[in-house]
Design a protein around this motif. Structure first.
Motif, mmCIF file in Angstrom:
data_model
loop_
_atom_site.group_PDB
_atom_site.id
_atom_site.type_symbol
_atom_site.label_atom_id
_atom_site.label_comp_id
_atom_site.label_asym_id
_atom_site.label_seq_id
_atom_site.Cartn_x
_atom_site.Cartn_y
_atom_site.Cartn_z
ATOM 1 N N GLY A 37 90.741 -65.912 -20.533
ATOM 2 C CA GLY A 37 91.838 -65.895 -19.571
ATOM 3 C C GLY A 37 91.822 -64.698 -18.642
ATOM 4 N N PHE A 38 90.900 -63.757 -18.855
ATOM 5 C CA PHE A 38 90.893 -62.542 -18.044
ATOM 6 C C PHE A 38 90.648 -62.845 -16.563
ATOM 7 C CE2 PHE A 38 88.598 -58.844 -16.218
ATOM 8 C CZ PHE A 38 89.617 -57.913 -16.309
ATOM 9 N N VAL A 39 89.749 -63.766 -16.269
ATOM 10 C CA VAL A 39 89.484 -64.138 -14.877
ATOM 11 C C VAL A 39 90.743 -64.693 -14.223
ATOM 12 C CG1 VAL A 39 88.240 -65.766 -13.385
ATOM 13 C CG2 VAL A 39 87.009 -64.506 -15.162
ATOM 14 N N TYR A 40 91.538 -65.444 -14.986
ATOM 15 C CA TYR A 40 92.757 -66.043 -14.459
ATOM 16 C C TYR A 40 93.942 -65.076 -14.446
ATOM 17 C CZ TYR A 40 90.144 -70.334 -15.501
ATOM 18 O OH TYR A 40 89.191 -71.319 -15.564
ATOM 19 N N GLY A 41 93.764 -63.894 -15.029
ATOM 20 C CA GLY A 41 94.872 -62.951 -15.107
ATOM 21 C C GLY A 41 95.877 -63.299 -16.192
ATOM 22 N N LEU A 42 95.468 -64.131 -17.150
ATOM 23 C CA LEU A 42 96.346 -64.591 -18.237
ATOM 24 C C LEU A 42 95.609 -64.387 -19.556
ATOM 25 C CD1 LEU A 42 97.420 -67.917 -16.505
ATOM 26 C CD2 LEU A 42 98.827 -65.864 -16.710
ATOM 27 N N ASN A 43 95.622 -63.178 -20.070
ATOM 28 C CA ASN A 43 94.795 -62.828 -21.226
ATOM 29 C C ASN A 43 95.319 -63.465 -22.513
ATOM 30 O OD1 ASN A 43 92.854 -60.472 -20.191
ATOM 31 N ND2 ASN A 43 94.850 -60.250 -19.215
ATOM 32 N N SER A 44 94.529 -64.377 -23.070
ATOM 33 C CA SER A 44 94.923 -65.054 -24.307
ATOM 34 C C SER A 44 94.118 -64.594 -25.506
ATOM 35 C CB SER A 44 94.763 -66.573 -24.152
ATOM 36 O OG SER A 44 93.399 -66.904 -23.908
ATOM 37 N N SER A 45 92.962 -63.946 -25.272
ATOM 38 C CA SER A 45 92.123 -63.485 -26.376
ATOM 39 C C SER A 45 91.288 -62.293 -25.936
ATOM 40 C CB SER A 45 91.208 -64.618 -26.867
ATOM 41 O OG SER A 45 90.318 -65.025 -25.826
ATOM 42 N N ILE A 46 90.567 -61.693 -26.883
ATOM 43 C CA ILE A 46 89.697 -60.550 -26.617
ATOM 44 C C ILE A 46 88.330 -60.840 -27.215
ATOM 45 C CG2 ILE A 46 91.631 -58.926 -26.581
ATOM 46 C CD1 ILE A 46 90.785 -58.102 -29.440
ATOM 47 N N PRO A 47 87.328 -59.978 -26.989
ATOM 48 C CA PRO A 47 85.993 -60.222 -27.564
ATOM 49 C C PRO A 47 86.038 -60.426 -29.070
ATOM 50 C CG PRO A 47 85.885 -58.466 -25.955
ATOM 51 C CD PRO A 47 87.331 -58.797 -26.108
ATOM 52 N N GLU A 48 85.251 -61.375 -29.570
ATOM 53 C CA GLU A 48 85.280 -61.744 -30.981
ATOM 54 C C GLU A 48 84.835 -60.618 -31.900
ATOM 55 O OE1 GLU A 48 82.946 -65.242 -31.405
ATOM 56 O OE2 GLU A 48 84.394 -66.558 -30.383
ATOM 57 N N PHE A 49 83.972 -59.721 -31.424
ATOM 58 C CA PHE A 49 83.446 -58.685 -32.317
ATOM 59 C C PHE A 49 84.432 -57.542 -32.563
ATOM 60 C CE2 PHE A 49 81.842 -57.499 -28.066
ATOM 61 C CZ PHE A 49 82.315 -56.193 -27.964
ATOM 62 N N ILE A 50 85.567 -57.546 -31.888
ATOM 63 C CA ILE A 50 86.583 -56.505 -32.103
ATOM 64 C C ILE A 50 87.547 -56.970 -33.185
ATOM 65 C CG2 ILE A 50 88.482 -55.214 -31.074
ATOM 66 C CD1 ILE A 50 87.037 -55.317 -28.434
ATOM 67 N N GLU A 51 87.565 -56.253 -34.300
ATOM 68 C CA GLU A 51 88.425 -56.611 -35.418
ATOM 69 C C GLU A 51 89.800 -55.964 -35.268
ATOM 70 O OE1 GLU A 51 86.523 -55.625 -39.060
ATOM 71 O OE2 GLU A 51 84.797 -56.956 -38.725
ATOM 72 N N LEU A 52 90.824 -56.753 -35.534
ATOM 73 C CA LEU A 52 92.203 -56.275 -35.408
ATOM 74 C C LEU A 52 92.964 -56.534 -36.696
ATOM 75 C CD1 LEU A 52 92.972 -57.722 -31.869
ATOM 76 C CD2 LEU A 52 92.492 -55.332 -32.386
ATOM 77 N N GLU A 53 93.918 -55.668 -36.986
ATOM 78 C CA GLU A 53 94.756 -55.832 -38.159
ATOM 79 C C GLU A 53 96.112 -56.443 -37.809
ATOM 80 O OE1 GLU A 53 93.808 -55.414 -41.193
ATOM 81 O OE2 GLU A 53 91.820 -54.682 -40.629
ATOM 82 N N HIS A 54 96.417 -56.553 -36.519
ATOM 83 C CA HIS A 54 97.689 -57.130 -36.089
ATOM 84 C C HIS A 54 97.525 -57.690 -34.687
ATOM 85 C CE1 HIS A 54 98.126 -53.540 -33.615
ATOM 86 N NE2 HIS A 54 97.870 -52.826 -34.685
ATOM 87 N N SER A 55 98.488 -58.483 -34.258
ATOM 88 C CA SER A 55 98.390 -59.117 -32.948
ATOM 89 C C SER A 55 98.595 -58.102 -31.826
ATOM 90 C CB SER A 55 99.427 -60.240 -32.826
ATOM 91 O OG SER A 55 100.730 -59.716 -32.987
ATOM 92 N N LEU A 56 98.041 -58.429 -30.662
ATOM 93 C CA LEU A 56 98.134 -57.561 -29.495
ATOM 94 C C LEU A 56 99.073 -58.158 -28.461
ATOM 95 C CD1 LEU A 56 94.360 -56.667 -28.924
ATOM 96 C CD2 LEU A 56 96.082 -55.269 -30.064
ATOM 97 N N SER A 57 99.677 -57.295 -27.670
ATOM 98 C CA SER A 57 100.503 -57.742 -26.554
ATOM 99 C C SER A 57 99.605 -58.114 -25.379
ATOM 100 C CB SER A 57 101.482 -56.636 -26.148
ATOM 101 O OG SER A 57 100.770 -55.467 -25.763
#
Length: 398
Positions: A37-57
């Motif tokens: 969604g980054f191209v559209y200006g509507l970020n719905s996800s991030i790169p798969e190799f980045i591990e997160l412990e909680h959701s992002l805004s």
């Protein structure tokens, strides 16, 4: 990785070392950035190799995706040193006059280029920069950030007139989206989209530019393939945001695509991509959500409190562990309503804890007490783990 605290840019640099060849060419990178969604200006996800412990805004996803897009644009061009990349991005934004910082920013940011870049990218992401505006306005995140990536490509190719190029791309993007909106029946969501796009402009002003169709002559003269691909995708986004595409809109898209020099297969593919994105993410796209003011306020404040709990989980856990009575009352609150006396005890003890954690000072400000019920509701679910998300482990460098 926590893009809302210091050190996240260096943390990304350590994590990405194991994925240096993820994108062999810009086509692969662009395709991934569209799916996120980054191209559209509507970020719905991030790169798969980045591990997160909680959701992002939304803004945190935008930060990561912007840095990610800039870094692999640098890698595809042949760059291989992360520190050099950081220096070049900082120089790039300096040329565009985006790297200017106020006195207090300079005082508190630190001397490392990565620390300065973190501050700069935060200001680049946000349209609104104060908590009140963010609470009542869902249109807070820059929707035209991919233009930065296109400009960075020109920077790496030693383009000598970056600001002029920036004005040109923004001019074409806003004209195409406004023309796309005029090709369909305008509704409330259309107006919200146009507000989001207009408020995201950096290099030009809507008030100082005309939208009379003369932009199409510039399209015919623009030979930059990736700029044109982006403009086509923005047009598709605009006509598809109402979940439909009638004959008139389809005719408009194919007309724009032909002006941009693309074959019908590329135009059809662009329509398909934005259709798939909406089908997967329609429930999380901020500007499509219609809520009353009270609901919007409660949800926005809930997100703020949730972020504060997660970002201070280690210190909160330590402080709470020293107050057995408070923990017991918080546990009771999940099963039954507390008495007035119990609520008063919880409030007083929580405020004492908040005084010891600077970033939770919002709770002890006038009116901050209205956030306590949200805090009490969220904390049993969010507190169990505590860690430094931007700590760089030695094994990551292997």
């Amino acid at each position: 990785m926590n893009p809302s605290s210091s050190g996240w840019i260096e943390k990304y640099g350590s994590v990405v070392q194991k994925h240096q060849n993820a994108f062999p060419h810009f086509e692969a990178l662009y395709s991934t950035l569209k799916k996120s969604g980054f191209v559209y200006g509507l970020n719905s996800s991030i790169p798969e190799f980045i591990e997160l412990e909680h959701s992002l805004s939304e803004d945190e996803k935008a930060k990561i995706n912007l840095l990610h897009a800039l870094y692999f644009t640098y890698r595809i061009k042949g760059g291989d040193d992360y520190n050099t990349f950081i220096e070049q991005v900082f120089e790039f934004y300096g040329i565009l006059n985006i790297s200017r910082a106020g006195f207090f920013d300079k005082w508190f940011t630190g001397s490392k280029t990565s620390a300065k870049l973190e501050k700069l990218m935060t200001s680049r992401i946000y349209i609104e920069d104060n908590i009140i505006s963010k609470t009542f306005n869902s249109l807070i995140t820059n929707s035209l950030l991919f233009i930065d990536v296109l400009l960075f490509k020109h920077f790496l190719n030693k383009h000598t007139a970056l600001k002029k190029k920036a004005e040109e791309i923004e001019y074409l993007a806003i004209n195409i989206t406004y023309a796309a909106l005029s090709s369909q029946e305008i509704d409330r969501q259309d107006n919200r989209l146009s507000q989001l796009l207009a408020s995201s402009l950096t290099y030009i002003s809507c008030a100082e530019n005309s939208f009379d169709g003369s932009y199409r002559e510039r399209l015919l003269n623009n030979k930059e393939n990736w700029e044109n691909r982006y403009l086509l995708d923005m047009a598709c986004l605009t006509v598809w945001e109402d979940h439909s595409l009638d004959y008139t809109e389809s005719e408009f898209i194919f007309g724009i695509g032909e002006d941009l020099g693309f074959e019908k297969s590329i135009i059809s593919s662009s329509i398909t991509d934005v259709t798939d994105f909406f089908k997967m993410n329609v429930d999380v796209i901020p500007y499509l959500k219609e809520k009353n003011l009270a609901q919007q306020f409660y949800e926005s404040m809930g997100k703020i409190v949730k972020k504060l709990i997660l970002r201070n989980s280690k210190r909160l856990l330590k402080e709470l562990s020293q107050s057995a009575e408070l923990v017991a009352l918080l546990s009771k609150s999940t099963m039954r309503d507390l008495s007035d006396e119990e609520k008063k005890k919880v409030q007083n003890q929580l405020l004492d804890i908040f005084k010891s954690i600077p970033s939770l000072a919002i709770f002890i400000l006038p009116g901050g007490a209205i956030l306590l019920p949200i805090f009490i509701k969220l904390i049993p679910k969010l507190l169990p783990s505590a860690f430094d998300e931007n700590r760089i482990d030695e094994e990551e460098d292997i």
